[in-house]
Design an enzyme around this catalytic site. Structure first.
Site, PDB file in Angstrom:
ATOM      1  N   ASP A 158       2.865   5.757  -6.915  1.00 30.64           N
ATOM      2  CA  ASP A 158       4.024   5.696  -6.024  1.00 30.64           C
ATOM      3  C   ASP A 158       5.347   5.601  -6.767  1.00 30.64           C
ATOM      4  OD1 ASP A 158       2.724   6.002  -3.681  1.00 30.64           O
ATOM      5  OD2 ASP A 158       2.229   3.889  -3.505  1.00 30.64           O
ATOM      6  N   HIS A 177      -1.700  -2.354  -9.741  1.00 31.39           N
ATOM      7  CA  HIS A 177      -2.677  -1.769  -8.825  1.00 31.39           C
ATOM      8  C   HIS A 177      -3.887  -2.681  -8.776  1.00 31.39           C
ATOM      9  CE1 HIS A 177      -5.380   1.117  -6.947  1.00 31.39           C
ATOM     10  NE2 HIS A 177      -4.269   1.732  -6.552  1.00 31.39           N
ATOM     11  N   HIS A 191       0.880  -1.184   0.000  1.00 33.52           N
ATOM     12  CA  HIS A 191       0.000   0.000   0.000  1.00 33.52           C
ATOM     13  C   HIS A 191       0.915   1.231   0.000  1.00 33.52           C
ATOM     14  CE1 HIS A 191      -3.501   2.355   0.603  1.00 33.52           C
ATOM     15  NE2 HIS A 191      -3.827   2.044   1.843  1.00 33.52           N
TER      16      HIS A 191
HETATM   17  N1  ACO Z   1       5.636  -7.046 -10.297  1.00 33.38           N
HETATM   18  C1  ACO Z   1       5.514  -8.269 -10.886  1.00 33.38           C
HETATM   19  N2  ACO Z   1       4.354  -8.967 -10.996  1.00 33.38           N
HETATM   20  C2  ACO Z   1       3.258  -8.399 -10.469  1.00 33.38           C
HETATM   21  C3  ACO Z   1       3.292  -7.115  -9.841  1.00 33.38           C
HETATM   22  C4  ACO Z   1       4.532  -6.440  -9.774  1.00 33.38           C
HETATM   23  N3  ACO Z   1       4.618  -5.231  -9.206  1.00 33.38           N
HETATM   24  N4  ACO Z   1       2.051  -6.800  -9.409  1.00 33.38           N
HETATM   25  C5  ACO Z   1       1.262  -7.830  -9.736  1.00 33.38           C
HETATM   26  N5  ACO Z   1       1.984  -8.791 -10.382  1.00 33.38           N
HETATM   27  C6  ACO Z   1       1.455 -10.032 -10.965  1.00 33.38           C
HETATM   28  C7  ACO Z   1       1.191 -11.056  -9.869  1.00 33.38           C
HETATM   29  O1  ACO Z   1       2.302 -11.904  -9.668  1.00 33.38           O
HETATM   30  C8  ACO Z   1       0.004 -11.800 -10.439  1.00 33.38           C
HETATM   31  O2  ACO Z   1       0.481 -12.727 -11.390  1.00 33.38           O
HETATM   32  P1  ACO Z   1      -0.295 -14.138 -11.615  1.00 33.38           P
HETATM   33  O3  ACO Z   1      -1.649 -13.763 -12.134  1.00 33.38           O
HETATM   34  O4  ACO Z   1       0.556 -14.847 -12.585  1.00 33.38           O
HETATM   35  O5  ACO Z   1      -0.361 -14.790 -10.265  1.00 33.38           O
HETATM   36  C9  ACO Z   1      -0.789 -10.734 -11.189  1.00 33.38           C
HETATM   37  O6  ACO Z   1       0.191  -9.730 -11.548  1.00 33.38           O
HETATM   38  C10 ACO Z   1      -1.904 -10.090 -10.370  1.00 33.38           C
HETATM   39  O7  ACO Z   1      -1.353  -9.643  -9.119  1.00 33.38           O
HETATM   40  P2  ACO Z   1      -2.130  -9.666  -7.741  1.00 33.38           P
HETATM   41  O8  ACO Z   1      -1.155  -9.679  -6.626  1.00 33.38           O
HETATM   42  O9  ACO Z   1      -3.173 -10.738  -7.766  1.00 33.38           O
HETATM   43  O10 ACO Z   1      -2.855  -8.273  -7.811  1.00 33.38           O
HETATM   44  P3  ACO Z   1      -3.461  -7.492  -6.591  1.00 33.38           P
HETATM   45  O11 ACO Z   1      -4.534  -6.674  -7.153  1.00 33.38           O
HETATM   46  O12 ACO Z   1      -3.805  -8.414  -5.465  1.00 33.38           O
HETATM   47  O13 ACO Z   1      -2.230  -6.587  -6.089  1.00 33.38           O
HETATM   48  C11 ACO Z   1      -0.708  -4.796  -5.824  1.00 33.38           C
HETATM   49  C12 ACO Z   1      -2.078  -5.254  -6.382  1.00 33.38           C
HETATM   50  C13 ACO Z   1      -0.606  -5.180  -4.345  1.00 33.38           C
HETATM   51  C14 ACO Z   1      -0.618  -3.267  -5.935  1.00 33.38           C
HETATM   52  C15 ACO Z   1       0.423  -5.462  -6.653  1.00 33.38           C
HETATM   53  O14 ACO Z   1       0.343  -5.073  -8.017  1.00 33.38           O
HETATM   54  C16 ACO Z   1       1.814  -5.143  -6.091  1.00 33.38           C
HETATM   55  O15 ACO Z   1       2.276  -5.839  -5.176  1.00 33.38           O
HETATM   56  N6  ACO Z   1       2.496  -4.057  -6.639  1.00 33.38           N
HETATM   57  C17 ACO Z   1       3.763  -3.649  -6.094  1.00 33.38           C
HETATM   58  C18 ACO Z   1       3.533  -2.806  -4.839  1.00 33.38           C
HETATM   59  C19 ACO Z   1       2.980  -1.426  -5.148  1.00 33.38           C
HETATM   60  O16 ACO Z   1       3.475  -0.723  -6.028  1.00 33.38           O
HETATM   61  N7  ACO Z   1       1.959  -1.026  -4.374  1.00 33.38           N
HETATM   62  C20 ACO Z   1       1.361   0.309  -4.470  1.00 33.38           C
HETATM   63  C21 ACO Z   1      -0.076   0.229  -4.831  1.00 33.38           C
HETATM   64  S1  ACO Z   1      -0.672   1.839  -5.156  1.00 33.38           S
HETATM   65  C22 ACO Z   1      -1.028   2.512  -3.665  1.00 33.38           C
HETATM   66  O17 ACO Z   1      -1.206   1.896  -2.646  1.00 33.38           O
HETATM   67  C23 ACO Z   1      -1.112   3.991  -3.677  1.00 33.38           C
END
Ligand code: ACO
Length: 429
Positions: free
Chosen positions: A365, A307, A266
């Protein structure tokens, strides 16, 4: 509200269950599953992927189209034509202020920027190397021990004063947590400055010299606050609502929101972006990290990408990218090694099949970390700055909930533990 209904047929239950469907002004319809408990059923939706937890009039997001509206106004228009405190007014009261209303709002925020002097003593209880978010969780929660006259949550006036106090004092406390970590004296707020200028003054000023604040950096800071002001029912806002649903006081609820924001999935992501860029260390190693991000057996993720809601682009990231370009030009930063890595990483990820297919775009971010680093703010303060901006959103949602009808939040569970069994005395285990 519509007269549409969903019909649920369940094996073993003779009669189909009818569930009402409600329509909002925008966004998907929602199926009211509240009546299922009477049928001995719960719904199951870990991570609240398709569960609306409340009704709200504050913010609307369409993740597929990259739309973010505050009280109906697009975020891009607010970022271009408004400012942070005006957006605070909009989020809190539902309409943009008139000139008089805005002047009154700004002067009232100004009345509350100082913190009780005893809070300085409270800071002294922390180690100097404490993470500023750890300090913020503590001091913001502690505000309820200092401001007893705004804790009666059923009193609209108390709720309003608590809102002013939180919006006005968050920059002061944030800057204090930084000054404490570097052993410099706390700076008192200067109410002749704008909200963002005042924050930069308290962060970088010292009592021996007048502060000089670049208007470009102050504008970028204001935009960072504005772009983080609210984001409907995200993890920290939902935490604030859940804490508030028990009747907890607003300062305690906002402290709970700060704790939820801290995580790297987050608000902690902006700090994690910088840590990741440092770990990559050189443009030549980007491919290696991109390969790790794509490897299912490697827990590494590209921080600042992806996201839960935006599956097209993050509209805040668009504005933030422009602000990043302005700040880098103002500061004459052309060759910063970490910024080089960030730019190259963005290019590679945006053209990589894995990221395109999974709709993983740079989020707000990714760029806010770049701006804050260029301004000279240490990465440990990045999430604190997010918390300062988001405070108004937390308060607006908390207030919306408390001023309407609400019940204590109490999710159910799918229990998969032991069935009942008899206690075994120690000697027989
Ligand atoms: N790098 C690589 N792979 C990723 C990333 C990433 N940053 N984000 C998602 N994926 C992949 C996952 O491995 C998953 O792959 P799969 O379908 O093969 O299993 C797919 O994309 C979907 O990801 P989920 O984790 O299911 O998506 P979710 O909606 O639960 O998570 C989140 C969203 C937490 C933001 C995620 O994209 C992440 O961890 N990003 C990095 C952290 C980040 O930048 N957070 C800031 C969010 S914005 C904010 O809070 C203002």
């Amino acid at each position: 509200m519509t007269d549409k209904k969903a019909t649920l047929e369940i094996d073993g239950i003779d009669d189909a269950i009818e569930l009402p469907i409600y329509s909002g002004t925008l966004g998907p319809d929602v199926v009211d599953v509240g009546g299922l408990t009477a049928q001995g059923l719960f719904t199951y939706d870990p991570g609240f992927v398709s569960t609306a937890s409340c009704e709200s009039k504050i913010t609307f997001i369409d993740g597929a189209k990259g739309i973010l509206l505050h009280r109906g106004y697009p975020i891009g228009q607010l970022a271009e034509q408004s400012d942070y405190l005006e957006t605070c007014y909009l989020l809190l009261y539902g309409e943009l202020p008139t000139t008089d209303q805005k002047a009154h709002f700004l002067s009232t925020v100004g009345l509350h920027t100082m913190v009780n002097e005893q809070i300085c003593t409270f800071f002294n209880g922390f180690r100097r190397d404490a993470h500023p978010m750890a300090v913020m969780c503590g001091v913001v929660g502690a505000l309820s021990a200092f401001y007893h006259d705004s804790l009666e949550i059923s009193d609209e006036h108390h709720r309003e004063i608590a809102a002013f106090r939180l919006i006005a004092k968050m920059p002061t406390l944030a800057a204090m947590s930084y000054k404490y970590s570097i052993g410099q004296p706390f700076m008192y707020p200067d109410n002749s400055l704008s909200y963002a200028e005042n924050f930069l003054h308290m962060m970088f000023g010292n009592p021996c010299e007048p502060s000089t604040i670049s208007p470009v950096l102050a504008k970028a800071m204001d935009r960072i606050f504005l772009l983080h002001a609210d984001h409907e029912q995200n993890a920290s806002t939902s935490t604030v609502r859940l804490a508030g649903s028990s009747g907890a006081n607003p300062f305690a609820c906002i402290a709970a929101g700060i704790a939820a924001l801290w995580g790297p999935s987050h608000g902690g992501a902006n700090e994690a972006v910088l840590e990741m860029l440092k770990e990559i260390g050189d443009v030549s190693r980007i491919e290696e990290f991109v390969a790790r991000a794509k490897d299912k057996d490697d827990p590494f993720r590209l921080m600042g990408f992806g996201h839960r809601v935006y599956k097209n682009f993050d509209p805040r990231a668009k504005v933030m990218k422009e602000a990043a370009d302005e700040v880098l030009a103002e500061l004459g930063i052309e060759h910063d090694p970490l910024l080089e890595i960030a730019k190259r990483l963005e290019e590679i990820a945006l053209s990589d099949e894995y990221f395109i297919e999974k709709k993983l775009y740079p989020n707000v971010d990714f760029y806010s970390g770049i701006i804050l680093k260029a301004i000279g703010i240490p990465p440990s303060m990045f999430t604190v700055i997010f918390a300062v901006g988001r405070t108004v959103g937390w308060i607006a949602h908390w207030n919306e909930m408390i001023s309407g009808s609400y019940r204590i939040g109490r999710p159910r569970q799918l229990y998969t533990g032991y069935t009942e069994r008899d206690f075994v005395p120690t000697s027989q285990r």
